[in-house]
Design an enzyme around this catalytic site. Sequence first.
Site, mmCIF file in Angstrom:
data_model
loop_
_atom_site.group_PDB
_atom_site.id
_atom_site.type_symbol
_atom_site.label_atom_id
_atom_site.label_comp_id
_atom_site.label_asym_id
_atom_site.label_seq_id
_atom_site.Cartn_x
_atom_site.Cartn_y
_atom_site.Cartn_z
ATOM 1 N N GLU A 17 -7.241 106.537 32.326
ATOM 2 C CA GLU A 17 -6.559 106.979 31.099
ATOM 3 C C GLU A 17 -6.139 108.417 31.358
ATOM 4 O O GLU A 17 -6.955 109.332 31.264
ATOM 5 C CB GLU A 17 -7.503 106.882 29.891
ATOM 6 C CG GLU A 17 -7.987 105.468 29.587
ATOM 7 C CD GLU A 17 -6.893 104.542 29.048
ATOM 8 O OE1 GLU A 17 -5.785 105.035 28.748
ATOM 9 O OE2 GLU A 17 -7.143 103.334 28.971
ATOM 10 N N CYS A 22 -4.001 113.971 24.505
ATOM 11 C CA CYS A 22 -3.136 113.207 25.414
ATOM 12 C C CYS A 22 -2.020 112.500 24.656
ATOM 13 O O CYS A 22 -0.990 112.180 25.228
ATOM 14 C CB CYS A 22 -3.957 112.201 26.214
ATOM 15 S SG CYS A 22 -4.880 111.075 25.166
HETATM 16 P P1 NAD Z 1 -9.361 116.926 34.062
HETATM 17 O O1 NAD Z 1 -8.652 115.891 34.834
HETATM 18 O O2 NAD Z 1 -9.311 118.327 34.550
HETATM 19 O O3 NAD Z 1 -10.887 116.576 33.905
HETATM 20 C C1 NAD Z 1 -11.334 115.333 33.422
HETATM 21 C C2 NAD Z 1 -12.684 115.022 34.033
HETATM 22 O O4 NAD Z 1 -12.545 115.023 35.447
HETATM 23 C C3 NAD Z 1 -13.803 116.030 33.723
HETATM 24 O O5 NAD Z 1 -15.042 115.364 33.605
HETATM 25 C C4 NAD Z 1 -13.808 116.894 34.913
HETATM 26 O O6 NAD Z 1 -15.074 117.453 35.088
HETATM 27 C C5 NAD Z 1 -13.480 115.912 36.014
HETATM 28 N N1 NAD Z 1 -12.857 116.545 37.177
HETATM 29 C C6 NAD Z 1 -12.153 117.676 37.202
HETATM 30 N N2 NAD Z 1 -11.794 117.981 38.471
HETATM 31 C C7 NAD Z 1 -12.299 117.008 39.253
HETATM 32 C C8 NAD Z 1 -12.264 116.752 40.659
HETATM 33 N N3 NAD Z 1 -11.653 117.564 41.504
HETATM 34 N N4 NAD Z 1 -12.862 115.630 41.103
HETATM 35 C C9 NAD Z 1 -13.471 114.807 40.255
HETATM 36 N N5 NAD Z 1 -13.550 114.997 38.923
HETATM 37 C C10 NAD Z 1 -12.956 116.081 38.429
HETATM 38 O O7 NAD Z 1 -8.823 116.800 32.571
HETATM 39 P P2 NAD Z 1 -9.242 117.675 31.328
HETATM 40 O O8 NAD Z 1 -8.556 118.996 31.444
HETATM 41 O O9 NAD Z 1 -10.706 117.646 31.108
HETATM 42 O O10 NAD Z 1 -8.574 116.827 30.143
HETATM 43 C C11 NAD Z 1 -7.249 116.937 29.830
HETATM 44 C C12 NAD Z 1 -6.452 115.804 30.461
HETATM 45 O O11 NAD Z 1 -7.008 114.560 30.056
HETATM 46 C C13 NAD Z 1 -5.019 115.773 29.988
HETATM 47 O O12 NAD Z 1 -4.187 115.500 31.080
HETATM 48 C C14 NAD Z 1 -5.005 114.624 28.996
HETATM 49 O O13 NAD Z 1 -3.750 114.035 28.795
HETATM 50 C C15 NAD Z 1 -5.980 113.692 29.582
HETATM 51 N N6 NAD Z 1 -6.514 112.777 28.567
HETATM 52 C C16 NAD Z 1 -6.112 111.481 28.598
HETATM 53 C C17 NAD Z 1 -6.580 110.601 27.621
HETATM 54 C C18 NAD Z 1 -6.171 109.161 27.631
HETATM 55 O O14 NAD Z 1 -6.837 108.378 26.971
HETATM 56 N N7 NAD Z 1 -5.116 108.782 28.342
HETATM 57 C C19 NAD Z 1 -7.478 111.050 26.650
HETATM 58 C C20 NAD Z 1 -7.866 112.375 26.663
HETATM 59 C C21 NAD Z 1 -7.383 113.236 27.639
#
Ligand code: NAD
Length: 482
Positions: A254, A288
């Site tokens: 997602e 999102c």
């Molecule tokens: P992110 O991708 O930075 O982080 C999400 C998760 O991934 C966190 O738990 C983080 O700790 C982990 N993560 C970060 N870097 C990582 C790496 N190098 N390797 C493995 N895991 C890692 O996203 P965010 O800033 O926490 O959230 C915002 C993003 O999430 C936006 O792009 C938003 O659109 C998306 N989002 C999507 C939905 C959906 O349902 N489609 C819902 C909410 C948020």
Amino acid sequence: MLDDPTLGLNDPALLPGAGDFPGQGRLAVRDPASGDLVARVAISDGVGAGAAVDAAQAAFPGWSAMLPQDRAAILHRWHGLILAAKDDLARIMVAEQGKPISEAQGEIDYAASFVRFYAEEALRPNIESVTSHLPHAEMELWREPVGVAALITPWNFPSAMITRKAAAALAAGCAVVIHPSAETPLSALALAELARRAGFPAGVVNTVIGDAATIAGAWCADARVRALSFTGSTQVGRLLYRQSADTVKRLVMELGGHAPFIVFQGADLDRAVTEAVKAKFATSGQDCLGANRFYIHRPIYDDFCARFAAAVDKLTLGPGMSDPDIGPLIHARQIAKQQAHIDDAIAKGARLLTGGDVDAAQGPLFFRPTVLADVPDTAAIMAEETFGPVAAISAFDSEDEVIARANASEYGLIAYVHSLDPRRIYRLTRALQYGMVAVNRTKVTGAPIPFGGMKQSGLGREGARQGLEAFTEIKYVCRDWG
Ligand code: NAD
């Protein structure tokens, strides 16, 4: 440090203790509104991530063999405990995430709704038969849980993104390992404590805090982890997709969105403006599903811009506990992105109608709700996820033009359409390459609907019956009676 380290909770035991798995050091959790230290949380490393999988793997046979009604009873207890702790869970969320308290309370209801939905779904019979194409043969399909499922969640919905995954996986009979974002571990640990009290057997629900790349890397490489469900940015989603290739995991992704919000002449303009404000500024813009691009039919363009900017001007900004319309953003990177998108758009000819900078009197993470008009398609904000309280508006002349511009995106999560013409609505909903299309309203999600995106907004769906699919395998059995 906060004046009251218990956050005024009725049940301070929802705040974390020492941590469950071997760890190294502590993570500081800060209130984005004030910068105050809220808590220090024990963190795990790759060894701790592996230990969580050991525990889940050991618990899986017993959990998956339990009668569905017994698993459902535990899920129902978890649901009841989450709702009973709603005020505390919402306060914890405000302290670490910053969102307005009424939005945090709404998120707890939303989070709990997935637990109840999947408690009920766990009871649905899932055996299908197949009309045989072989002589003397009887055919059946069984849905079986995949095994250990890893769930990785972001900070913008610290509770709902966990329950939307975990309740489905647990109902399917999987044991789970959960890694929440470093910004919001407290909500995850409080949900884990309530899961413990609900009576999930030891090892069925495991929460691991620490360095995301280390923990996610360990789980992607671990062949015992059979499914990975990730919510977060498309950038990190791509990385985890690649890292999961060697162990061929089931994946749910997602990812990011870049929602178009399209308003046609003849739409109910008052309603379109009200819904536009919600679509952009809910979750302080860090959503999102947040509208990133507003395409407005030229005959109503000036009217829409004026009314929308006036409505945005009235939005209040403040710390989450004062229940404003908009709270602080999560960290300084988000602030820098808002400013960069605004500066870029203005340099390319956009007009600033309201907002445009940080409200320094509130604090460094409070960004004024902002509206830009006449934003050209070449501006970064028209292609990149802004994830903050900045709206970009552009005029369009024809239906074909706006469909082409709306679809010209690597994202495909949700699109919003405002029109009262049924034929136009039919054509638009068919043509838009988005996993979800919302017509004349903004809030369209919930436990019974399959949430998810097309293109690089992700893979698979969460919620609804479809949300169970990634956590199950289909086994085909053929018995010969000849
Ligand atoms: P992110 O991708 O930075 O982080 C999400 C998760 O991934 C966190 O738990 C983080 O700790 C982990 N993560 C970060 N870097 C990582 C790496 N190098 N390797 C493995 N895991 C890692 O996203 P965010 O800033 O926490 O959230 C915002 C993003 O999430 C936006 O792009 C938003 O659109 C998306 N989002 C999507 C939905 C959906 O349902 N489609 C819902 C909410 C948020």
